[in-house]
Design a protein around this motif. Structure first.
Motif, PDB file in Angstrom:
ATOM      1  N   THR A 270       0.809  -1.225   0.000  1.00  0.00           N
ATOM      2  CA  THR A 270       0.000   0.000   0.000  1.00  0.00           C
ATOM      3  C   THR A 270       0.838   1.269   0.000  1.00  0.00           C
ATOM      4  O   THR A 270       0.603   2.197  -0.796  1.00  0.00           O
ATOM      5  CB  THR A 270      -0.937   0.015   1.227  1.00  0.00           C
ATOM      6  OG1 THR A 270      -1.893  -1.037   1.118  1.00  0.00           O
ATOM      7  CG2 THR A 270      -1.683   1.344   1.314  1.00  0.00           C
ATOM      8  N   PHE A 271       1.821   1.339   0.884  1.00  0.00           N
ATOM      9  CA  PHE A 271       2.554   2.592   1.098  1.00  0.00           C
ATOM     10  C   PHE A 271       3.871   2.682   0.328  1.00  0.00           C
ATOM     11  O   PHE A 271       4.572   3.691   0.446  1.00  0.00           O
ATOM     12  CB  PHE A 271       2.823   2.784   2.595  1.00  0.00           C
ATOM     13  CG  PHE A 271       1.575   2.936   3.418  1.00  0.00           C
ATOM     14  CD1 PHE A 271       0.790   4.066   3.303  1.00  0.00           C
ATOM     15  CD2 PHE A 271       1.184   1.936   4.292  1.00  0.00           C
ATOM     16  CE1 PHE A 271      -0.366   4.216   4.064  1.00  0.00           C
ATOM     17  CE2 PHE A 271       0.028   2.068   5.054  1.00  0.00           C
ATOM     18  CZ  PHE A 271      -0.755   3.209   4.931  1.00  0.00           C
TER      19      PHE A 271
ATOM     20  N   ALA B   1      -4.557  -1.684  11.143  1.00  0.00           N
ATOM     21  CA  ALA B   1      -5.968  -1.351  11.374  1.00  0.00           C
ATOM     22  C   ALA B   1      -6.379  -0.093  10.608  1.00  0.00           C
ATOM     23  O   ALA B   1      -7.413  -0.074   9.913  1.00  0.00           O
ATOM     24  CB  ALA B   1      -6.237  -1.172  12.859  1.00  0.00           C
ATOM     25  N   ASP B   2      -5.570   0.961  10.700  1.00  0.00           N
ATOM     26  CA  ASP B   2      -5.896   2.205   9.997  1.00  0.00           C
ATOM     27  C   ASP B   2      -5.859   2.009   8.480  1.00  0.00           C
ATOM     28  O   ASP B   2      -6.649   2.610   7.750  1.00  0.00           O
ATOM     29  CB  ASP B   2      -4.909   3.306  10.393  1.00  0.00           C
ATOM     30  CG  ASP B   2      -5.139   3.798  11.808  1.00  0.00           C
ATOM     31  OD1 ASP B   2      -6.304   3.953  12.197  1.00  0.00           O
ATOM     32  OD2 ASP B   2      -4.154   4.017  12.535  1.00  0.00           O
ATOM     33  N   THR B   3      -4.946   1.162   8.017  1.00  0.00           N
ATOM     34  CA  THR B   3      -4.848   0.899   6.585  1.00  0.00           C
ATOM     35  C   THR B   3      -6.089   0.159   6.078  1.00  0.00           C
ATOM     36  O   THR B   3      -6.610   0.471   5.004  1.00  0.00           O
ATOM     37  CB  THR B   3      -3.579   0.073   6.273  1.00  0.00           C
ATOM     38  OG1 THR B   3      -2.434   0.738   6.813  1.00  0.00           O
ATOM     39  CG2 THR B   3      -3.407  -0.086   4.767  1.00  0.00           C
ATOM     40  N   VAL B   4      -6.558  -0.806   6.858  1.00  0.00           N
ATOM     41  CA  VAL B   4      -7.769  -1.539   6.485  1.00  0.00           C
ATOM     42  C   VAL B   4      -8.958  -0.589   6.416  1.00  0.00           C
ATOM     43  O   VAL B   4      -9.755  -0.634   5.462  1.00  0.00           O
ATOM     44  CB  VAL B   4      -8.051  -2.675   7.493  1.00  0.00           C
ATOM     45  CG1 VAL B   4      -9.437  -3.278   7.244  1.00  0.00           C
ATOM     46  CG2 VAL B   4      -6.985  -3.762   7.388  1.00  0.00           C
ATOM     47  N   ILE B   5      -9.077   0.270   7.412  1.00  0.00           N
ATOM     48  CA  ILE B   5     -10.190   1.234   7.427  1.00  0.00           C
ATOM     49  C   ILE B   5     -10.117   2.162   6.222  1.00  0.00           C
ATOM     50  O   ILE B   5     -11.130   2.456   5.569  1.00  0.00           O
ATOM     51  CB  ILE B   5     -10.168   2.049   8.734  1.00  0.00           C
ATOM     52  CG1 ILE B   5     -10.498   1.140   9.928  1.00  0.00           C
ATOM     53  CG2 ILE B   5     -11.168   3.207   8.667  1.00  0.00           C
ATOM     54  CD1 ILE B   5     -10.334   1.798  11.274  1.00  0.00           C
TER      55      ILE B   5
ATOM     56  N   LYS C 246       2.042  10.133   5.435  1.00  0.00           N
ATOM     57  CA  LYS C 246       2.900  11.130   6.092  1.00  0.00           C
ATOM     58  C   LYS C 246       2.705  11.117   7.599  1.00  0.00           C
ATOM     59  O   LYS C 246       3.648  11.285   8.381  1.00  0.00           O
ATOM     60  CB  LYS C 246       2.599  12.516   5.536  1.00  0.00           C
ATOM     61  CG  LYS C 246       3.038  12.679   4.074  1.00  0.00           C
ATOM     62  CD  LYS C 246       2.545  13.974   3.475  1.00  0.00           C
ATOM     63  CE  LYS C 246       3.236  15.162   4.079  1.00  0.00           C
ATOM     64  NZ  LYS C 246       2.834  16.433   3.436  1.00  0.00           N
ATOM     65  N   TRP C 247       1.466  10.895   7.993  1.00  0.00           N
ATOM     66  CA  TRP C 247       1.169  10.816   9.434  1.00  0.00           C
ATOM     67  C   TRP C 247       1.772   9.569  10.047  1.00  0.00           C
ATOM     68  O   TRP C 247       2.447   9.631  11.085  1.00  0.00           O
ATOM     69  CB  TRP C 247      -0.366  10.847   9.620  1.00  0.00           C
ATOM     70  CG  TRP C 247      -0.823  10.582  11.018  1.00  0.00           C
ATOM     71  CD1 TRP C 247      -0.255  11.052  12.178  1.00  0.00           C
ATOM     72  CD2 TRP C 247      -1.953   9.787  11.392  1.00  0.00           C
ATOM     73  NE1 TRP C 247      -0.979  10.593  13.264  1.00  0.00           N
ATOM     74  CE2 TRP C 247      -2.012   9.818  12.822  1.00  0.00           C
ATOM     75  CE3 TRP C 247      -2.915   9.078  10.684  1.00  0.00           C
ATOM     76  CZ2 TRP C 247      -3.001   9.141  13.525  1.00  0.00           C
ATOM     77  CZ3 TRP C 247      -3.890   8.415  11.398  1.00  0.00           C
ATOM     78  CH2 TRP C 247      -3.938   8.437  12.796  1.00  0.00           C
ATOM     79  N   LYS C 248       1.579   8.439   9.411  1.00  0.00           N
ATOM     80  CA  LYS C 248       2.033   7.155   9.977  1.00  0.00           C
ATOM     81  C   LYS C 248       3.552   6.972   9.861  1.00  0.00           C
ATOM     82  O   LYS C 248       4.158   6.316  10.713  1.00  0.00           O
ATOM     83  CB  LYS C 248       1.333   6.012   9.284  1.00  0.00           C
ATOM     84  CG  LYS C 248      -0.176   5.948   9.541  1.00  0.00           C
ATOM     85  CD  LYS C 248      -0.459   5.789  11.023  1.00  0.00           C
ATOM     86  CE  LYS C 248      -1.957   5.657  11.281  1.00  0.00           C
ATOM     87  NZ  LYS C 248      -2.263   5.499  12.732  1.00  0.00           N
TER      88      LYS C 248
END
Length: 289
Positions: free
Chosen positions: A195-196, A224-228, A283-285
């Motif tokens: 993804t990233f 979790a955040d990526t799935v969402i 950028k946040w993660k």
């Protein structure tokens, strides 16, 4: 924080609608490449086909002409395979350049600055490492696609026999469906795992291997955040299809119009906004590793 990402992406697109330009140009470029390769295939295996279609003769003996097309495909499978590889390389190269462009442009838009020329200059400097990554992804997908191609060739070569045997029709139908499902699962898994990676390569200036490592590291710590986010992007893509389903009951022209409207909305609205979401999330993660 997730809603801050959503809001940031929306505001970046609202302030800088120019972020849609690379998506529109990429879409038109891919269509042009596909059309050229398609015409190349038609000219190579059955140059008389356009004349048959334009003259209306195809409506007189459709089964005979379709059977001849399948026969020509089976006879020229090596040539078609070479053209497929050419198509894969061209589409990968075109997509890579535009992807680097729109990622950087969306990154700049989130910083309240969006300059097409500057973003494109940066995209050219990140083309090669991103192209290597995209090529690796495309090759893995193409290799996984081989059983389906092999199965399709077998069906074409034995079409007359298969069409007369119900058991063979069921066997080949189930086999084709299973391989398609497995391929879809593989592509979805790879897309999620990487993804990233493009963002690490374009935004942080990573090389191909280091970009893959960093992208996976960011994902591993923020699954979790990526799935969402994938779910939200999926919902956005589903919303884009609304014009298609609204106009589909109007018939063929309604279907065509709805499809065109959906594509335009996707290029101009959905894709720039969702890319801004991914850039902001990355950028946040990435700051946490």
């Amino acid at each position: 924080m997730k809603w801050e990402v959503i809001r940031a992406g929306w505001e970046a697109w609202r302030r800088h609608p120019v972020t849609a330009v690379p998506f529109v140009l990429q879409g038109l470029s891919v269509i042009a490449v596909l059309l050229l390769i398609f015409l190349g295939v038609v000219y190579a295996i059955m140059p008389e086909l356009p004349g048959v279609i334009l003259s209306g003769k195809i409506s007189e003996k459709p089964e005979e002409i379709i059977g001849e097309v399948f026969s020509r495909i089976a006879e020229n499978i090596e040539l078609i395979s070479l053209l497929f590889i050419l198509w894969l390389m061209l589409v990968t190269a075109v997509t890579t350049l535009f992807k680097a462009w729109w990622i950087k442009l969306c990154d700049n838009a989130l910083e309240c600055v969006a300059n097409l020329q500057l973003a494109f200059q940066h995209a050219k400097s990140r083309f090669f490492p991103l192209f290597v990554y995209e090529l690796i992804f495309a090759i893995i997908t193409a290799v996984a696609f081989y059983p389906i191609i092999n199965l399709a060739v077998e069906i074409f070569e034995n079409l007359e026999t298969i069409s007369k045997e119900t058991e063979m029709i069921v066997y080949y139908g189930i086999s084709f469906l299973l391989w398609t499902v497995l391929l879809a699962i593989l592509v979805a898994t790879l897309s999620f795992l990487f993804t990233f990676v493009p963002y690490a390569i374009v935004i942080d200036g990573e090389r191909t291997i280091s970009g893959i490592k960093k992208g996976i590291k960011v994902l591993r710590r923020n699954i979790a955040d990526t799935v969402i986010m994938w779910l939200l992007v999926g919902l956005a893509n589903m919303a884009v299809q609304i014009p298609y389903y609204v106009l589909k009951p109007l018939g063929v022209w309604g279907t065509i119009t709805g499809s065109i409207v959906a594509v335009i909305i996707g290029w101009v609205v959905a894709m720039p906004i969702t890319t801004c979401w991914w850039v902001e999330l990355y950028k946040w993660k990435s700051k946490t590793i």
